[in-house]
Every structure is written in C-alpha cells, then in structure tokens.
Design an enzyme around this catalytic site. Sequence first.
Site, PDB file in Angstrom:
ATOM      1  NE  ARG A 148     -42.870 -77.446  31.883  1.00 55.16           N
ATOM      2  CZ  ARG A 148     -43.386 -76.343  31.358  1.00 55.16           C
ATOM      3  NH1 ARG A 148     -44.074 -75.511  32.103  1.00 55.16           N
ATOM      4  NH2 ARG A 148     -43.213 -76.054  30.080  1.00 55.16           N
TER       5      ARG A 148
ATOM      6  NE  ARG B 259     -49.409 -77.234  26.637  1.00 56.77           N
ATOM      7  CZ  ARG B 259     -48.440 -76.355  26.850  1.00 56.77           C
ATOM      8  NH1 ARG B 259     -48.164 -75.963  28.085  1.00 56.77           N
ATOM      9  NH2 ARG B 259     -47.753 -75.851  25.837  1.00 56.77           N
TER      10      ARG B 259
ATOM     11  NE  ARG C 209     -42.317 -74.016  26.345  1.00 59.20           N
ATOM     12  CZ  ARG C 209     -43.181 -73.063  26.661  1.00 59.20           C
ATOM     13  NH1 ARG C 209     -42.743 -71.923  27.149  1.00 59.20           N
ATOM     14  NH2 ARG C 209     -44.464 -73.212  26.475  1.00 59.20           N
TER      15      ARG C 209
ATOM     16  N   GLY D 133     -39.968 -65.745  34.152  1.00 57.34           N
ATOM     17  CA  GLY D 133     -38.826 -66.591  34.454  1.00 57.34           C
ATOM     18  C   GLY D 133     -38.903 -67.838  33.598  1.00 57.34           C
ATOM     19  N   PRO D 134     -37.890 -68.664  33.645  1.00 56.94           N
ATOM     20  CG  PRO D 134     -35.707 -69.411  33.811  1.00 56.94           C
ATOM     21  CD  PRO D 134     -36.692 -68.505  34.475  1.00 56.94           C
ATOM     22  CB  SER D 135     -40.575 -73.273  30.721  1.00 58.01           C
ATOM     23  OG  SER D 135     -41.020 -72.377  29.737  1.00 58.01           O
ATOM     24  N   GLY D 136     -41.024 -74.024  33.889  1.00 58.38           N
ATOM     25  CA  GLY D 136     -40.799 -75.058  34.897  1.00 58.38           C
ATOM     26  C   GLY D 136     -40.298 -74.548  36.232  1.00 58.38           C
ATOM     27  CB  VAL D 137     -39.023 -71.300  37.351  1.00 63.04           C
ATOM     28  CG1 VAL D 137     -40.053 -70.183  37.241  1.00 63.04           C
ATOM     29  CG2 VAL D 137     -37.980 -70.971  38.403  1.00 63.04           C
TER      30      VAL D 137
ATOM     31  CE  LYS E 172     -43.399 -68.495  34.091  1.00 60.45           C
ATOM     32  NZ  LYS E 172     -42.274 -69.432  33.844  1.00 60.45           N
ATOM     33  CG  ASP E 173     -48.995 -71.632  36.180  1.00 58.20           C
ATOM     34  OD1 ASP E 173     -49.364 -70.473  35.942  1.00 58.20           O
ATOM     35  OD2 ASP E 173     -48.747 -72.466  35.293  1.00 58.20           O
TER      36      ASP E 173
ATOM     37  CG  ASN F  78     -40.221 -71.718  43.660  1.00 52.33           C
ATOM     38  OD1 ASN F  78     -40.312 -72.028  44.847  1.00 52.33           O
ATOM     39  ND2 ASN F  78     -41.054 -72.184  42.746  1.00 52.33           N
TER      40      ASN F  78
END
Length: 202
Positions: free
Chosen positions: A139, A46, A150, A15-19, A21-22, A170
């Site tokens: 972010r 990082r 991105r 899915g898109p960055s910042g959604v 997932k982690d 989410n």
Amino acid sequence: MEGGEEKPLVIVLHGPSGVGKDSVIDRLRERLGIHRATSSTTRPPRGNEVDGVHYHFLSEPEFRQKVAAGEFAEWASVYGELKGVERREIEPYLEAGQDVIIRTDVQGARTWRRKLEGAIFIFLTAEDREVLRARLIARGTEDPEQLTARLAELEEELADLPNNDYVVINRHGRLEEAVDEIAEIIEREKRNPNRPRARLVA
C-alpha cells in the site's frame, strides 16, 4: 416475526489493513444501496480523500466537543489520532429501514459488540498471513513506524477471527466473489426471525 418481514441490519466489517474493506463496501453500496456509516477522524486527509465521503475530518477540539455532547456511538484513539462513528450515521438510517455497514478495526469491533444489538460481525481476510503482510507493505501509505504498528495489529486482528459471525476471504483478483458472499449473508440475515432488530444499546 410475521410474514417474513425484513429487519434493517447493521453489518460490522473488519479485518487486517490492506485486505480490501473499502473496495468491498463500495461494491455493496452500488449493488444493495447499503449506507456506509462514515467515520470521523482527527487525522488529515490522504491523497484524494474527500471530507464527508471517506471520513468526516475534524479538528481535535471539534471531535472532543462532539464526544462531550454524546454525539459519538463509538470512538477511540488510534495511532495517536481520534477516530469514531457518530450516532447520526446509524440511528436515522435504521429508523428509515435502511441497512448500515460499519468499517472498523479490531478495537472498534470489540466496542461494537457491546454497543450494538442485532449486528452482524463479518471478518474480511486474505488467503493467508503472508498475503496480508504483502498487501499491507504494498500500500505504501504508512511511514516505517506506522507500518511496524500495522503489522503488529495484524496478529491482533487474526486472533479476533473466532469472535465473528462470518469469515469471508477476499482472494486476490476475485473481489466479486467476496461481495457475492457478503450480499448473500445480508439477505439471509435480514430474514432471520431469531435475530434482534439492530439498535444501539449504549
């Protein structure tokens, strides 16, 4: 399939960055004991990232040597860095009957659809496009050039949405609802007699 036997699953979550997932994966690991297939990358760590936990951080020569030796199940060049998942992060766990979750991007999801039989593809997203853009910008982990890339990838990710088995939202401040939904999907699919046993096919 006799006796309702449960088959180990591979979940491909993208899915898109910042959604988030982690965050979702961390909660699923705590709750279900699912194994996260740790990716390898040539980018530097990082912040508080730990080698072997968040990623396997490799030099480019090390990475390419592993590629040549056939140790990667999937890999690609992403924003000028090499990134992929080694077979050792998937095959031994499936052989032991343990579920595996892979966190990837749209490019990786397309590759996994060719390389994994019996995998479940889950698209994780936010309430709408503007929320996704705001989360990505907030972010603050990318420089302006990376952020532009991105944001462009966001549209590509959303275009891939129909190609997944499930779509999970989410919502801001409601992480546990997304985790509950994915946990239910996992339990249901483990008992699906029509789903092939998960395995690498290429």
